[in-house]
Design an enzyme around this catalytic site. Structure first.
Site, PDB file in Angstrom:
ATOM      1  NE  ARG A  92     -14.458  11.714   3.852  1.00 42.58           N
ATOM      2  CZ  ARG A  92     -13.618  10.707   3.630  1.00 42.58           C
ATOM      3  NH1 ARG A  92     -12.320  10.857   3.862  1.00 42.58           N
ATOM      4  NH2 ARG A  92     -14.064   9.547   3.198  1.00 42.58           N
TER       5      ARG A  92
ATOM      6  CE  LYS B 152      -3.889  -1.981   2.586  1.00 45.64           C
ATOM      7  NZ  LYS B 152      -4.740  -1.875   3.795  1.00 45.64           N
TER       8      LYS B 152
HETATM    9  C1  MV4 Z   1      -6.812  -4.303   2.559  1.00 47.08           C
HETATM   10  C2  MV4 Z   1      -7.596  -5.378   2.085  1.00 47.08           C
HETATM   11  C3  MV4 Z   1      -7.259  -6.638   2.512  1.00 47.08           C
HETATM   12  N1  MV4 Z   1      -6.210  -6.834   3.333  1.00 47.08           N
HETATM   13  N2  MV4 Z   1      -5.787  -4.534   3.393  1.00 47.08           N
HETATM   14  C4  MV4 Z   1      -9.035  -0.884   0.090  1.00 47.08           C
HETATM   15  C5  MV4 Z   1      -9.142   0.555   0.420  1.00 47.08           C
HETATM   16  C6  MV4 Z   1      -7.988   0.869   1.264  1.00 47.08           C
HETATM   17  N3  MV4 Z   1      -8.437   1.698   2.334  1.00 47.08           N
HETATM   18  C7  MV4 Z   1      -7.504  -0.440   1.771  1.00 47.08           C
HETATM   19  N4  MV4 Z   1      -8.239  -1.452   1.082  1.00 47.08           N
HETATM   20  C8  MV4 Z   1      -8.074  -2.760   1.372  1.00 47.08           C
HETATM   21  N5  MV4 Z   1      -7.068  -3.037   2.222  1.00 47.08           N
HETATM   22  C9  MV4 Z   1      -5.502  -5.774   3.743  1.00 47.08           C
HETATM   23  N6  MV4 Z   1      -4.449  -5.988   4.551  1.00 47.08           N
HETATM   24  C10 MV4 Z   1      -8.630  -5.100   1.222  1.00 47.08           C
HETATM   25  C11 MV4 Z   1      -8.873  -3.802   0.842  1.00 47.08           C
HETATM   26  C12 MV4 Z   1      -9.946  -3.607  -0.084  1.00 47.08           C
HETATM   27  C13 MV4 Z   1     -11.142  -3.028   0.316  1.00 47.08           C
HETATM   28  C14 MV4 Z   1     -11.339  -2.542   1.603  1.00 47.08           C
HETATM   29  C15 MV4 Z   1     -12.530  -1.981   1.984  1.00 47.08           C
HETATM   30  C16 MV4 Z   1     -13.562  -1.873   1.060  1.00 47.08           C
HETATM   31  C17 MV4 Z   1     -13.384  -2.319  -0.213  1.00 47.08           C
HETATM   32  C18 MV4 Z   1     -12.174  -2.901  -0.610  1.00 47.08           C
HETATM   33  C19 MV4 Z   1     -12.011  -3.366  -1.911  1.00 47.08           C
HETATM   34  C20 MV4 Z   1     -10.835  -3.919  -2.286  1.00 47.08           C
HETATM   35  C21 MV4 Z   1      -9.795  -4.032  -1.377  1.00 47.08           C
END
Ligand code: MV4
Length: 448
Positions: free
Chosen positions: A292, A158
């Site tokens: 926010r 990330k």
């Molecule tokens: C993740 C995850 C799975 N595992 N982190 C997507 C938005 C960003 N804020 C972080 N996200 C994610 N992080 C880990 N360690 C899956 C996502 C993710 C996701 C999270 C919330 C809502 C929709 C999503 C769609 C794809 C991936």
């Protein structure tokens, strides 16, 4: 209490803030681009100032113009809404140095939470569960591979400056790690001007569950329960609800206490949201904090009875919260459908003139919108034209009420996401609360 507030936003959220101000006896100043001269936020505010041409970068993101507008109208405070300048620490800073109260957290809190690796470390320090992953930024490929191997695949890379789904890469196995690591860094540099990335264990089918908190300037912090936001597509939320079917009172208390602990650690003030990922075993992990008011705040308002925007204004003026944690009970069920001017299956924007607009009404129905018949949806901004929010005693009743309200909602002239919402509400998995962030991938074939 403030006598006059400037709203540095447009659309439904600008109207939402104007409504709160009116009920508090506060005068309002709208700002608008030339494309929004005929919009309802301009019409309903006491005063308005044109701050530039249609492009956001020259109007709603134009800090000098907005500050000047506040100065010439004698506004004492600025409410940023969501998007635009709401999470821009320099804007909050400039407001403060101009002697204008920024209705939100301190620039330091915004900056800290904007750095997703520092936010993660801060959560850890506060005792909030985080996913196994890197300690801070990973720069060396060999260290990164070693860590990923330790964590076990899949892992996710990330961008520190990312968030909301931008700048992430899932890595399924070691063979693809090295190239994914380099691409994540170069994409992060291109998108955010910052190549820094960090690594976490990847959860395959998480739920997105977030906790609303609000803090006054005297150190009182209250949690207002959770919102389930798993129904999203390409990181755009489509449906949000409160409470979550998966969260009981004990888990709500645990998550709420964690959210408050994090807020206390950073001396947070005003409204904020702590986002969590939740796995199948109901383990929850800190994901991000949003500094926010959010699009989906109404579902929390309906199940708690708290007016979040009024409360934001009250605490920004130095008043204490008008309730304590003991006053908060989650009652009934609320669902929000985001109605976008989009092609329903392809989800591509469909700007144009709304030739007929009949919002639903009746018991338990709230529509937050700035649209009207003959409204021209400008192509410059986002495609959300209304939030349809329902409230009922139970989730089943709320689903029935939403289906009824969607049937009543007439929007002609542009394509909308209403048909997609009807389809989701009729889905047996949705009805049983059997949802995850992967729900829409199953539902609509992945983008080609
Ligand atoms: C993740 C995850 C799975 N595992 N982190 C997507 C938005 C960003 N804020 C972080 N996200 C994610 N992080 C880990 N360690 C899956 C996502 C993710 C996701 C999270 C919330 C809502 C929709 C999503 C769609 C794809 C991936």
């Amino acid at each position: 209490m403030f006598k006059k507030i400037l709203i540095a936003n447009r659309g439904e959220i600008a109207l939402r803030v104007i409504r709160a101000c009116k009920e508090l006896g506060i005068k309002t100043v709208a700002v608008h681009s030339t494309a929004d001269a005929n919009s309802l936020h301009v019409r309903f505010a006491d005063q308005s100032v044109c701050i530039g041409p249609p492009k956001s970068s020259e109007s709603y993101l134009n800090v000098p113009s907005i500050i000047s507008a506040a100065e010439i109208t004698d506004a004492e405070a600025i409410h940023p809404g969501y998007g635009f300048l709401a999470e821009n620490p320099s804007f909050a800073e400039v407001c403060n140095s101009a002697g204008i109260k920024f209705i939100g957290p301190s620039p330091e809190s915004i900056k800290l939470m904007g750095d997703k690796a520092r936010a993660r470390e801060t959560a850890k320090k506060a005792g909030v569960p985080i996913l196994p992953g890197s300690e801070g930024v990973m720069t060396e490929e060999t260290d990164a591979i070693a860590l990923a191997r330790d964590l076990g695949f899949p892992v996710i890379i990330k961008a520190v400056a990312g968030g909301g789904g931008k700048g992430m890469r899932v890595v399924m196995d070691e063979a693809e790690f090295a190239s994914a690591f380099m691409m994540a860094q170069s994409e992060a540099l291109a998108a955010f001007g910052n190549a820094d990335v960090y690594i976490e264990k990847y959860i395959t089918q998480p739920r997105h569950i977030e906790i609303q908190i609000i803090a006054d300037e005297k150190g009182n912090i209250v949690s207002l329960g959770e919102r389930e936001c798993s129904i999203q597509r390409r990181h755009q939320k489509l449906i949000e609800e409160a409470p979550s079917v998966i969260v009981d009172a004990a888990l709500r208390k645990k998550m709420g206490d964690m959210a408050i602990a994090l807020a206390r650690t950073v001396k947070y003030r005003n409204a904020g949201t702590i986002e969590f990922l939740m796995d199948e075993n109901r383990n929850f992990y800190f994901m991000e904090m949003n500094t926010r008011v959010q699009v989906e705040h109404p579902v929390t308002e309906l199940v708690t009875g708290v007016d979040l925007v009024k409360e934001q204004i009250r605490v920004a003026s130095g008043l204490p919260l008008s309730f304590t944690q003991d006053d908060i009970r989650i009652k009934g069920h609320s669902i929000e459908c985001r109605v976008n001017a989009e092609c329903p299956d392809k989800f591509i924007p469909s700007p144009g003139t709304i030739t007929a607009f009949n919002p639903p009404g009746g018991p338990g129905v709230r529509v937050d919108t700035a649209a009207y018949t003959q409204y021209l949806i400008p192509p410059y901004y986002d495609s959300m034209i209304a939030k349809l929010i329902v409230y009922a005693d139970t989730r089943d009743a709320a689903i029935m009420r939403m289906k009824r309200a969607l049937d009543e909602f007439i929007i002609e002239g542009v394509k909308t996401t209403i048909p997609a919402h009807k389809k989701i509400l009729d889905d047996p998995d949705f009805q049983q609360g059997n949802i995850s962030t992967k729900f829409m991938e199953r539902y609509y074939s992945p983008p080609s």
